[in-house]
Design a protein around this motif. Structure first.
Motif, short mmCIF file in Angstrom:
data_model
loop_
_atom_site.label_atom_id
_atom_site.label_comp_id
_atom_site.label_asym_id
_atom_site.label_seq_id
_atom_site.Cartn_x
_atom_site.Cartn_y
_atom_site.Cartn_z
N ARG A 161 42.22 49.32 44.17
CA ARG A 161 43.15 50.44 43.98
C ARG A 161 44.46 49.99 43.33
O ARG A 161 45.06 50.73 42.56
N GLU A 162 44.91 48.79 43.66
CA GLU A 162 46.17 48.31 43.08
C GLU A 162 45.99 47.74 41.68
O GLU A 162 46.85 47.93 40.82
N THR A 163 44.91 47.03 41.45
CA THR A 163 44.72 46.38 40.15
C THR A 163 44.20 47.36 39.09
O THR A 163 44.71 47.39 37.96
N TYR A 164 43.21 48.16 39.45
CA TYR A 164 42.59 49.05 38.48
C TYR A 164 43.03 50.51 38.65
O TYR A 164 42.49 51.39 37.96
N LEU A 165 43.97 50.78 39.57
CA LEU A 165 44.57 52.10 39.75
C LEU A 165 43.52 53.18 40.03
O LEU A 165 43.54 54.29 39.48
N LEU A 166 42.54 52.84 40.88
CA LEU A 166 41.50 53.79 41.26
C LEU A 166 41.88 54.47 42.56
O LEU A 166 42.42 53.84 43.48
N SER A 167 41.59 55.75 42.65
CA SER A 167 41.89 56.50 43.87
C SER A 167 40.70 56.47 44.82
O SER A 167 39.64 55.89 44.52
N ALA A 211 45.28 51.45 28.55
CA ALA A 211 45.77 52.64 29.26
C ALA A 211 46.09 52.30 30.71
O ALA A 211 47.07 52.81 31.29
N ILE A 212 45.30 51.43 31.29
CA ILE A 212 45.57 51.02 32.69
C ILE A 212 46.89 50.26 32.76
O ILE A 212 47.70 50.47 33.68
N GLU A 213 47.13 49.36 31.76
CA GLU A 213 48.39 48.61 31.75
C GLU A 213 49.59 49.53 31.55
O GLU A 213 50.63 49.37 32.21
N GLU A 214 49.48 50.50 30.65
CA GLU A 214 50.58 51.43 30.44
C GLU A 214 50.88 52.25 31.69
O GLU A 214 52.04 52.46 32.05
N GLU A 248 35.30 47.48 37.55
CA GLU A 248 35.85 47.50 36.19
C GLU A 248 35.20 48.60 35.34
O GLU A 248 35.89 49.30 34.58
N LYS A 249 33.90 48.76 35.50
CA LYS A 249 33.21 49.82 34.76
C LYS A 249 33.72 51.20 35.18
O LYS A 249 33.93 52.08 34.33
N ARG A 250 33.93 51.39 36.47
CA ARG A 250 34.45 52.66 36.94
C ARG A 250 35.88 52.91 36.44
O ARG A 250 36.25 54.04 36.10
N ALA A 251 36.70 51.87 36.39
CA ALA A 251 38.07 52.01 35.88
C ALA A 251 38.07 52.39 34.40
O ALA A 251 38.89 53.22 33.96
N LEU A 252 37.16 51.83 33.61
CA LEU A 252 37.06 52.21 32.19
C LEU A 252 36.60 53.66 32.04
O LEU A 252 37.02 54.36 31.12
#
Length: 355
Positions: free
Chosen positions: A225-231, A279-282, A267-271
């Motif tokens: 959740r913190e690295t890939y900003l997933l809820s 976009a994740i970094e921004e 990672e696949k789910r974050a993409l």
């Protein structure tokens, strides 16, 4: 006050129930001790009577055997030596005594009496236990109180007998694949039937290509959740639902269990959610900026509040209110002695007397 009274009455009820339980246990112990004493006295008396009876029977049997041997000795021929008759008589007496001992060892009245006493003792103890259980059950039904357990740590636990036990979730590992379709490995393109990654995370990779240290590493739910900003919905509700493994927390066993996901699948789910890593970094940078702004605002607010508390004379309270703007004074039509002024903003009328 009502809370204190309830607490005091509850503590008094707990102490009273504890004292009653201790009194019942003492009564049960005294009852069992008295029963054991009476049974022991009866057993000793019965054993003494049995031993006396057995001694008397043995004496009578020996006397009878001696008389029989004397009769045999007298009926023998005179040609037989005295020594031979004596030895025959002694051997016959010994054989009779041994036969009597064998008969006694088979089943003696003392053993029968001991068996009966043990049976009676067991029945008495069973009846005493049943009566104590009935008394305890009747007391709990009439009083309606829950059972109190002394933990030994300075407090009591109340256990409700009518409480329904909680259902424990039983987690079972999937059964091994016995026969089915072969799956091709993404790493080596070889067919395999079953593997650890396939059964645990539904990731098609054989055990020979498994690399849990780098390529097929796992990641915790918090880190994902913190690295890939997933809820939470992205991890648990979005199809296909990602599989995970529950493990104990290595830092502290009292904390909650960890949920370990496969890093490749996260990672696949974050993409899928954000579109790209840029976009994740921004999004992460914008969130950090917002967080810093919120922290700065909070700090300035606390600093201003502290200054107001320390140097309150420099700050004046601003009260926002309506200020009337009256027009020209004019006499009242009803009373000539009274004058009036009207606010041009709100229409408030103020009457006064001019001296």
């Amino acid at each position: 006050m009502s809370k204190v009274l309830r607490r005091s009455t509850r503590n008094a009820a707990k102490v009273k129930s504890k004292k009653e339980l201790q009194a019942k246990e003492r009564a049960d112990e005294t009852m069992e001790s008295t029963i054991e004493k009476t049974l022991s006295v009866d057993s000793t008396q019965a054993e003494s009577n049995d031993s006396n009876q057995l001694n008397q029977e043995n004496i009578d049997a020996k006397e009878k055997s001696a008389e029989e041997t004397l009769k045999l000795i007298t009926n023998k021929n005179s040609s037989v030596d005295d020594t031979q008759t004596e030895t025959n008589a002694i051997s016959q007496v010994k054989s009779n005594n041994s036969n009597e001992d064998e008969k006694v060892r088979v089943l003696t009245p003392a053993e029968k009496a001991r068996i009966e006493r043990n049976r009676q003792k067991a029945l008495l103890l069973r009846q005493a236990r049943l009566s104590c259980q009935q008394l305890q059950g009747s007391n709990t039904k009439t009083s309606g109180c829950s059972r109190i357990i002394d933990t030994g740590g300075g407090f009591f636990l109340e256990e409700d007998d009518n409480a329904v036990p909680k259902k424990v979730k039983r987690v079972e590992e999937p059964a091994p694949v016995i026969a089915g379709e072969m799956t091709s490995c993404l790493e080596c393109d070889q067919l395999f039937l079953d593997s650890y990654l396939m059964s645990t995370y539904d990731y098609p990779a054989c055990d020979n290509c498994k690399d849990l240290e780098e390529k097929h590493a796992v990641i915790t739910k918090t880190d994902s959740r913190e690295t890939y900003l997933l809820s939470e919905t992205d991890l648990t509700l979005r199809e296909p639902i990602l599989k995970f493994v529950v493990r104990k927390n290595p830092r502290n066993h009292r904390w909650g269990d960890m949920k370990l996901y496969l890093k490749l699948q996260v990672e696949k789910r974050a993409l899928e959610v954000w579109g790209s890593l840029e976009a994740i970094e921004e999004e992460r940078e914008s969130r950090e900026k917002k967080r810093e702004i919120a922290k700065r605002k909070k700090f300035n607010k606390k600093l201003k509040q502290l200054r107001q508390e320390v140097r309150s004379s420099l700050y004046e309270a601003k009260t926002a209110g309506h200020v009337h703007e009256y027009g020209v004074e004019a006499p009242c039509e009803e009373d000539e002695d009274m004058w009036q002024k009207i606010c041009s903003l709100c229409g408030h009328r103020m009457t006064f007397e001019k001296m």
